[in-house]
Design a protein around this motif. Structure first.
Motif, mmCIF file in Angstrom:
data_model
loop_
_atom_site.group_PDB
_atom_site.id
_atom_site.type_symbol
_atom_site.label_atom_id
_atom_site.label_comp_id
_atom_site.label_asym_id
_atom_site.label_seq_id
_atom_site.Cartn_x
_atom_site.Cartn_y
_atom_site.Cartn_z
ATOM 1 N N THR A 68 37.592 47.912 34.800
ATOM 2 C CA THR A 68 37.299 46.916 33.772
ATOM 3 C C THR A 68 37.189 45.518 34.387
ATOM 4 O OG1 THR A 68 39.637 46.509 33.289
ATOM 5 C CG2 THR A 68 38.529 48.241 32.006
ATOM 6 N N GLU A 69 36.606 44.601 33.613
ATOM 7 C CA GLU A 69 36.426 43.224 34.069
ATOM 8 C C GLU A 69 37.747 42.513 34.341
ATOM 9 O OE1 GLU A 69 34.006 41.236 31.148
ATOM 10 O OE2 GLU A 69 32.165 42.216 31.851
ATOM 11 N N GLU A 70 38.838 42.973 33.763
ATOM 12 C CA GLU A 70 40.134 42.321 33.961
ATOM 13 C C GLU A 70 40.756 42.627 35.331
ATOM 14 O OE1 GLU A 70 42.540 43.858 30.764
ATOM 15 O OE2 GLU A 70 42.704 45.818 31.695
ATOM 16 N N THR A 144 33.583 47.265 30.803
ATOM 17 C CA THR A 144 33.406 47.832 32.138
ATOM 18 C C THR A 144 32.857 46.768 33.079
ATOM 19 O OG1 THR A 144 32.961 50.015 31.201
ATOM 20 C CG2 THR A 144 32.172 49.610 33.447
ATOM 21 N N MET A 145 33.417 46.699 34.275
ATOM 22 C CA MET A 145 32.932 45.747 35.273
ATOM 23 C C MET A 145 31.638 46.273 35.891
ATOM 24 S SD MET A 145 34.711 44.230 38.760
ATOM 25 C CE MET A 145 36.120 43.554 37.907
ATOM 26 N N THR A 146 30.618 45.442 35.895
ATOM 27 C CA THR A 146 29.389 45.785 36.597
ATOM 28 C C THR A 146 29.463 45.228 38.017
ATOM 29 O OG1 THR A 146 28.224 43.775 35.957
ATOM 30 C CG2 THR A 146 28.050 45.687 34.465
ATOM 31 N N TYR A 149 28.713 41.536 37.897
ATOM 32 C CA TYR A 149 29.895 40.769 37.492
ATOM 33 C C TYR A 149 30.835 40.605 38.693
ATOM 34 C CZ TYR A 149 34.007 39.441 34.699
ATOM 35 O OH TYR A 149 35.097 38.787 34.170
ATOM 36 N N TYR A 150 31.037 41.681 39.435
ATOM 37 C CA TYR A 150 31.890 41.649 40.630
ATOM 38 C C TYR A 150 31.408 40.584 41.611
ATOM 39 C CZ TYR A 150 33.454 43.241 45.275
ATOM 40 O OH TYR A 150 33.962 43.306 46.543
ATOM 41 N N LYS A 154 33.653 37.508 40.181
ATOM 42 C CA LYS A 154 34.786 37.744 41.088
ATOM 43 C C LYS A 154 34.506 37.238 42.506
ATOM 44 C CE LYS A 154 37.361 40.098 38.147
ATOM 45 N NZ LYS A 154 38.678 39.677 37.709
#
Length: 168
Positions: A68-70, A144-146, A149-150, A154
């Protein structure tokens, strides 16, 4: 040819785990995709140099956990930038073990898939494992982290063994 076009293909962020002969291991993967829904079948791509590859090849079993994005960068780095040959990636991580002894990461994930490997396809550097889903669960509705996004949020890097690594 502009290979940066490959960075436009969408990916997710996953932890692939397995176990064989009393040893457990896991790694980050971004190349996971659904092949079919009935029977539920998923494919994953793993570098032949990674310890997880050996565990998958020998056990013919894999667990895929959807990040997940978290998830913190440190959590991702624990599974992505060290080898489970030399480092216990599961220390301090929330996980459970299924009846086959495979670790199922439950921290910073929203779902997981327990699978049996039914076939594998060799490329020069990676193996694509075709996996039949034998059990799956939704743990929460966190996004969900893509892979995008990572990288963008991040500020994550791509390890050299990742299928999406492009030499600069």
């Amino acid at each position: 040819m502009n290979t940066l076009a490959l960075t436009k293909i969408p990916y997710g962020m996953f932890i692939i785990t397995s176990a064989f002969d009393g040893k457990i291991g896991g790694q980050i993967a971004n190349t996971v995709f659904q092949i079919n829904s009935n029977p539920a079948t998923i494919a994953i791509s793993i570098s032949k140099q990674n310890n997880t590859h050996s565990l998958l090849s020998n056990s013919k079993k894999a667990v895929i956990s959807t990040i997940t994005e978290e998830a913190s960068f440190e959590f991702i780095g624990k599974f992505g930038f060290r080898s489970s040959r030399d480092f216990n990636k599961f220390e301090g991580v929330e996980y459970k073990t299924n009846e086959n002894g495979l670790p199922i990461v439950t921290q910073f994930v929203n779902s997981y898939f327990e699978t049996e490997i039914i076939s594998q396809f060799e490329t020069e550097t990676h193996t694509v494992f075709l996996c039949k889903v034998i059990n799956c669960e939704v743990l929460n509705d966190n996004p969900t982290m893509t892979y995008d996004y990572y990288h963008k949020v991040k500020k994550g890097l791509t390890p050299k063994n990742a299928p999406t690594f492009i030499q600069k």
